[in-house]
Design a protein around this motif. Structure first.
Motif, PDB file in Angstrom:
ATOM      1  N   ASN A 120       0.716  -1.134   0.134  1.00 26.31           N
ATOM      2  CA  ASN A 120      -0.114  -0.067  -0.033  1.00 26.31           C
ATOM      3  C   ASN A 120       0.837   1.204   0.029  1.00 26.31           C
ATOM      4  OD1 ASN A 120      -2.774  -1.071   0.107  1.00 26.31           O
ATOM      5  ND2 ASN A 120      -2.187  -1.606   2.057  1.00 26.31           N
ATOM      6  N   ASN A 121       0.355   2.210  -0.626  1.00 28.46           N
ATOM      7  CA  ASN A 121       1.114   3.637  -0.609  1.00 28.46           C
ATOM      8  C   ASN A 121       0.029   4.612   0.396  1.00 28.46           C
ATOM      9  OD1 ASN A 121       3.362   3.269  -2.295  1.00 28.46           O
ATOM     10  ND2 ASN A 121       2.142   3.154  -4.024  1.00 28.46           N
ATOM     11  N   PHE A 122       0.756   5.046   1.140  1.00 25.02           N
ATOM     12  CA  PHE A 122       0.129   6.034   2.093  1.00 25.02           C
ATOM     13  C   PHE A 122       1.014   7.037   2.891  1.00 25.02           C
ATOM     14  CE2 PHE A 122       0.041   1.831   3.942  1.00 25.02           C
ATOM     15  CZ  PHE A 122       0.617   1.999   5.002  1.00 25.02           C
ATOM     16  N   THR A 123       0.642   7.981   3.517  1.00 27.25           N
ATOM     17  CA  THR A 123       1.450   9.000   4.277  1.00 27.25           C
ATOM     18  C   THR A 123       0.873   9.042   5.566  1.00 27.25           C
ATOM     19  OG1 THR A 123       0.326  10.692   3.294  1.00 27.25           O
ATOM     20  CG2 THR A 123       2.388  10.036   2.245  1.00 27.25           C
ATOM     21  N   PRO A 186      -3.936   6.370   9.044  1.00 26.89           N
ATOM     22  CA  PRO A 186      -4.639   6.773   7.909  1.00 26.89           C
ATOM     23  C   PRO A 186      -5.710   5.814   7.500  1.00 26.89           C
ATOM     24  CG  PRO A 186      -2.542   5.439   7.404  1.00 26.89           C
ATOM     25  CD  PRO A 186      -2.581   5.807   8.640  1.00 26.89           C
ATOM     26  N   PHE A 187      -5.875   4.695   7.860  1.00 26.87           N
ATOM     27  CA  PHE A 187      -7.120   3.721   7.677  1.00 26.87           C
ATOM     28  C   PHE A 187      -8.410   4.132   8.534  1.00 26.87           C
ATOM     29  CE2 PHE A 187      -3.189   1.328   6.928  1.00 26.87           C
ATOM     30  CZ  PHE A 187      -3.105   1.272   5.577  1.00 26.87           C
ATOM     31  N   LYS A 225       4.968   3.729   5.179  1.00 29.79           N
ATOM     32  CA  LYS A 225       4.726   2.009   4.492  1.00 29.79           C
ATOM     33  C   LYS A 225       5.906   1.443   5.274  1.00 29.79           C
ATOM     34  CE  LYS A 225       6.317   0.944   0.342  1.00 29.79           C
ATOM     35  NZ  LYS A 225       5.970   0.700  -1.049  1.00 29.79           N
TER      36      LYS A 225
END
Length: 314
Positions: A120-123, A186-187, A225
């Motif tokens: 997954n890509n997230f910040t 972030p989820f 990540k």
């Protein structure tokens, strides 16, 4: 004369060490409270939603601890590295997987999840502002020169609590919620991950200690990540669990003059609640002789004898 001076210095050193040791009280094993404190509704609701019970969840994590040699060996290894009794890691695992989420059937299952998150890509951000840009604001100036990841992120967390949480700053209203929930999940807020059910902010606090003891790569808030992969990977997450427990034991010894290393229910309580240093300071000011376990730690102490029997067989 020289021999006399050497013996005098040695005696002085031993006397000082004895005085320090004597000033620290050992917290005895067992619960201070006769009844288990109330279990939060969120924990109850999650358990009901999964059509299970706390007893069944406890039996499931206990079975994993009894049967999985890989898990047993890794717990022993990290316990030795961080100089803690393995019962403390066992207690935290029991607490998390009895009152938080069901444990997977095998240690290996956590590798699968770790790989899934790594794709997954997230910040780490809130409302389009990355956390590292956020903590460069002038409000965080006092944290700028702090050395050590634990002290640094604790300072930033305190600034959030005092100056941003639930407040309007520069025309922008910030949520009345924890720093970790706003910027580091972030989820959805309140989510923790992996075998140790850690949150990313806790991992970032502990990264210097884990890097020093276990030689794992240091974490960076700009690389979300990597942080998630670390807390999802059962190999690395156990190191972070041990580090958090070590920090809790050291904090209570230093700030409250209490040795909590013989009471897994207290270390489990602190693992559940977080911020052990602040809690140690508050306890020292409270005037109470011993800290009290919460619902989570109370359960661990209730089952301590049974859990110690499991560890003995490893």
């Amino acid at each position: 004369m020289r021999i006399i001076l050497i013996f005098a210095a040695l005696f002085s050193l031993l006397a000082t060490q004895y005085s320090v040791a004597k000033s620290v009280r050992e917290v005895p094993s067992g619960n201070r409270l006769s009844r288990q404190p109330a279990i939060p509704s969120g924990s109850k609701n999650r358990t009901v939603a999964k059509k299970t019970s706390f007893d069944r969840k406890y039996e499931k994590i206990k079975k994993l601890l009894e049967k999985d040699r890989n898990l047993q060996n890794r717990i022993k290894r990290v316990s030795k590295a961080y100089k803690i009794d393995p019962i403390h890691i066992v207690g935290a695992l029991v607490g998390e997987h009895t009152f938080n989420v069901d444990v997977y059937d095998t240690f290996q299952s956590y590798y699968v999840k770790a790989i899934a998150y790594a794709t997954n890509n997230f910040t780490f951000e809130y409302d389009g502002e990355k956390v590292m840009d956020f903590v460069n604001r002038e409000e965080f100036a006092k944290c700028k020169d702090i050395k050590g990841s634990y002290a640094l992120w604790s300072c930033r967390e305190n600034v959030w609590q005092k100056k941003f949480r639930g407040k309007k700053v520069d025309g922008k209203r910030y949520p009345k919620d924890r720093f970790s929930a706003v910027f580091f999940q972030p989820f959805f807020a309140g989510q923790t991950f992996g075998l140790g059910q850690l949150n990313p902010l806790t991992a970032l606090k502990l990264t210097d200690k884990v890097s020093s003891v276990s030689r794992h790569k240091k974490l960076n808030a700009n690389k979300a990540k990597d942080v998630y992969k670390t807390i999802m990977d059962p190999n690395t997450t156990l190191s972070y669990m041990a580090a958090l427990i070590r920090v809790s034991i050291d904090a209570y010894k230093k700030k409250a003059k209490l040795d909590i290393s013989k009471n897994p229910g207290i270390t489990a309580t602190l693992y559940n609640l977080g911020n052990p240093e602040a809690r140690a300071v508050r306890h020292a000011r409270s005037g109470r002789r011993y800290p009290r376990e919460n619902y989570y730690g109370w359960f661990v102490n209730k089952h301590e004898k049974e859990l110690r029997e499991i560890v003995k067989k490893w």
